[in-house]
Design an enzyme around this catalytic site. Structure first.
Site, PDB file in Angstrom:
ATOM      1  N   ASP A 237      65.405  34.838  38.737  1.00 11.51           N
ATOM      2  CA  ASP A 237      65.861  36.218  38.613  1.00 11.51           C
ATOM      3  C   ASP A 237      65.106  36.925  37.486  1.00 11.51           C
ATOM      4  O   ASP A 237      64.410  36.299  36.691  1.00 11.51           O
ATOM      5  CB  ASP A 237      67.369  36.226  38.329  1.00 11.51           C
ATOM      6  CG  ASP A 237      68.050  37.489  38.815  1.00 11.51           C
ATOM      7  OD1 ASP A 237      67.349  38.402  39.283  1.00 11.51           O
ATOM      8  OD2 ASP A 237      69.284  37.569  38.722  1.00 11.51           O
ATOM      9  N   HIS A 377      66.270  41.330  50.210  1.00 10.78           N
ATOM     10  CA  HIS A 377      66.835  41.848  48.965  1.00 10.78           C
ATOM     11  C   HIS A 377      65.797  42.586  48.131  1.00 10.78           C
ATOM     12  O   HIS A 377      66.030  43.714  47.685  1.00 10.78           O
ATOM     13  CB  HIS A 377      67.437  40.691  48.167  1.00 10.78           C
ATOM     14  CG  HIS A 377      67.905  41.071  46.801  1.00 10.78           C
ATOM     15  ND1 HIS A 377      69.019  41.838  46.588  1.00 10.78           N
ATOM     16  CD2 HIS A 377      67.398  40.799  45.563  1.00 10.78           C
ATOM     17  CE1 HIS A 377      69.204  42.019  45.290  1.00 10.78           C
ATOM     18  NE2 HIS A 377      68.223  41.405  44.647  1.00 10.78           N
TER      19      HIS A 377
END
Length: 512
Positions: A237, A377
């Site tokens: 991330d 995403h």
């Protein structure tokens, strides 16, 4: 060099971020913690992330381009992104505004600036502390100015259904407008878990006393070992935050550069009408996002896809499906660059892992999903060439941290979550409606985004909210197959906050 000495001396005189927590007790266990010397920085640059600039870097940048961001006055978490090993969110309600203001005025030296977080490790505190206020929190303190953001004024609870949330999943502390503010406390893990954080939380309790009541507390931390920097589904991330003009001294290949006013109120690029005292603040969207990890793993296995060569095992097919849902492999390597196999070296290289925009020679941007599905995403939340690489206003800085335990063996074997885990999600922007809210509603939740495609992309399959939860293009062998994707990320609360500059706290918030 002379300018650098003046600048750093000013930071020392301001003493921002290094203060004491109430009256120290020389015999207390906490004071022993306070006296420990720091030898490594608070913040961690996880694999694949951009390095932080140094104070000297920023001074040289501003001397060259004539800009100046007073990083000694900007709260520390805003510009640094997702680089915390350990973070606690201490949500509070103000009971006695007058006493709270007095306590906050004495506590200001502990509020940590960006400059402090970029200082040499030896001059950094054990943990950083930032503070933010909800609209009702500012009102409780007698501040009724219109800050120029309607979503902030109403609060996230009033906005939840617009975001696609079901209020039935929201936890009681976040229901309504009872939360007046939040302390963010971040550190590394040089000591046993919670020792630094507990020290700072106890300092808040002793300093503010009965003027506040704890409404909720979320303890979050980076995942252990090789999973550090990865969220609970296992994906690296914090890779694609934008570079901020006047702060980011290096722009990585593929990284979007945004004006400082995209993130900071009152700066170039922020066109809203706001009170002058809000300069160098930001709006923080906080979300508690529960992640159903065993269920996600089971669903990707059950729906495992095959590559065009037909050579994948079921587990490899599950990993392939997960990568196409995210648009990145778990290592952080983008499928747009390496569509068929993971490349951990690429994922860990910030010079390469963001250097793409979904456009390729001899490939149609409006129909080709072989490399990255339109619904993925990373494509839904940063459309790049799908919007002609021209979008800057809708960018924001993500700075969240995972919370909750690792998946237990019993959860994994039963494919059922029995413990609460997820992401304490934070996003900073100068206008909530341009940043977080636009990304969630107009991009993630909207089936026909990205626009002008030959098919309807469908909902974003990870954080997208709403029904029907169908996503197109996940199977490269047969992209016409639409998947009905269960909800693996469930919002369980949140709030909109304003993060003021440090001078605004002393000159306005504690003085009004």
């Amino acid at each position: 060099m002379h300018l650098f000495n003046i600048f750093t001396a000013a930071f020392s005189l301001l003493n921002i971020g290094r203060g004491v927590l109430g009256v120290p007790n020389p015999n207390s266990e906490h004071n022993l913690v306070e006296r420990q010397a720091r030898t490594t920085p608070i913040l961690t640059v996880f694999p694949g992330q951009a390095a932080l600039p140094t104070l000297a870097d920023i001074i040289n940048l501003n001397a060259t381009n004539g800009t100046f961001l007073p990083i000694q006055n900007i709260q520390g978490d805003i510009l640094v992104g997702m680089k915390k090993q350990l973070e606690t969110f201490y949500f509070f309600h103000i009971n006695d505004p007058a006493s709270f203001k007095t306590a906050l005025n004495s506590y200001v030296p502990t509020i940590t600036s960006t400059a402090t977080l970029l200082s040499p490790a030896s001059s950094q505190p054990l943990a950083f502390v930032n503070i933010a206020f909800s609209s009702t929190g500012l009102q409780a303190l007698g501040i009724t100015d219109d800050l120029g953001d309607s979503q902030f004024s109403s609060g996230m609870y009033a906005d939840a259904t617009n975001l696609g949330d079901s209020l039935s999943t929201w936890e009681s502390p976040f229901a309504g407008t009872n939360i007046h503010g939040v302390f963010l406390i971040g550190t590394d893990q040089l000591a046993p878990q919670d020792s630094y954080v507990s020290f700072y939380v106890s300092g808040i309790v002793s300093t503010f006393g009965s003027s506040i009541t704890e409404v909720d507390r979320i303890d979050a931390s980076a995942r252990p070992g090789d999973e550090a920097g990865h969220e609970h589904f296992g994906f690296l991330d914090g890779i694609s935050n934008p570079a901020v003009a006047g702060f980011s001294t290096t722009v990585l290949p593929g990284q979007t550069v945004v004006p400082s006013g995209t993130i900071l109120t009152g700066r170039l690029g922020d066109v809203a009408l706001r009170p002058s005292w809000t300069l160098d603040g930001t709006f923080m969207a906080f979300r508690k996002l529960q992640q159903k990890v065993p269920e996600f793993d089971a669903w990707t296995l059950e729906n495992a896809i095959q590559n065009p060569e037909g050579t994948l095992t079921v587990q490899q097919g599950a990993d392939y499906l997960g990568a196409r849902m995210f648009g990145r492999w778990k290592s952080g390597a983008p499928t747009d660059i390496t569509p068929l196999v993971d490349d951990p070296t690429l994922g860990a290289d910030p010079q390469s892992n963001n250097n793409f925009d979904f456009a390729h020679a001899n490939s149609s941007l409006i129909s080709d999903q072989s490399r990255c599905p339109f619904s993925a995403h990373i494509r839904k939340t940063n459309p790049r060439a799908d919007l002609a690489d021209a979008n800057t206003i809708n960018h924001a800085i993500r700075a969240g941290t995972p919370y909750g335990p690792e998946v237990s063996s019993s959860e994994a074997s039963s494919n059922t979550s029995t413990q609460d885990r997820g992401m304490a999600f934070v996003e900073y922007q100068s206008t909530i409606g341009n940043g977080f809210r636009f990304q969630q509603i107009n991009w993630a939740n909207t089936a026909n985004f990205p626009p002008l495609k030959t098919v309807t992309p469908g909902i974003e399959p990870i954080v997208g909210q709403g029904s029907p939860r169908t996503a197109d293009g996940l199977n490269p062998v047969d992209p016409s197959v639409g998947y009905t994707v269960p909800q693996f990320v469930i919002p369980t609360g949140g709030e909109y906050f304003f993060v003021p500059s440090i001078s605004a706290i002393t000159d306005v918030i504690t003085a009004s």
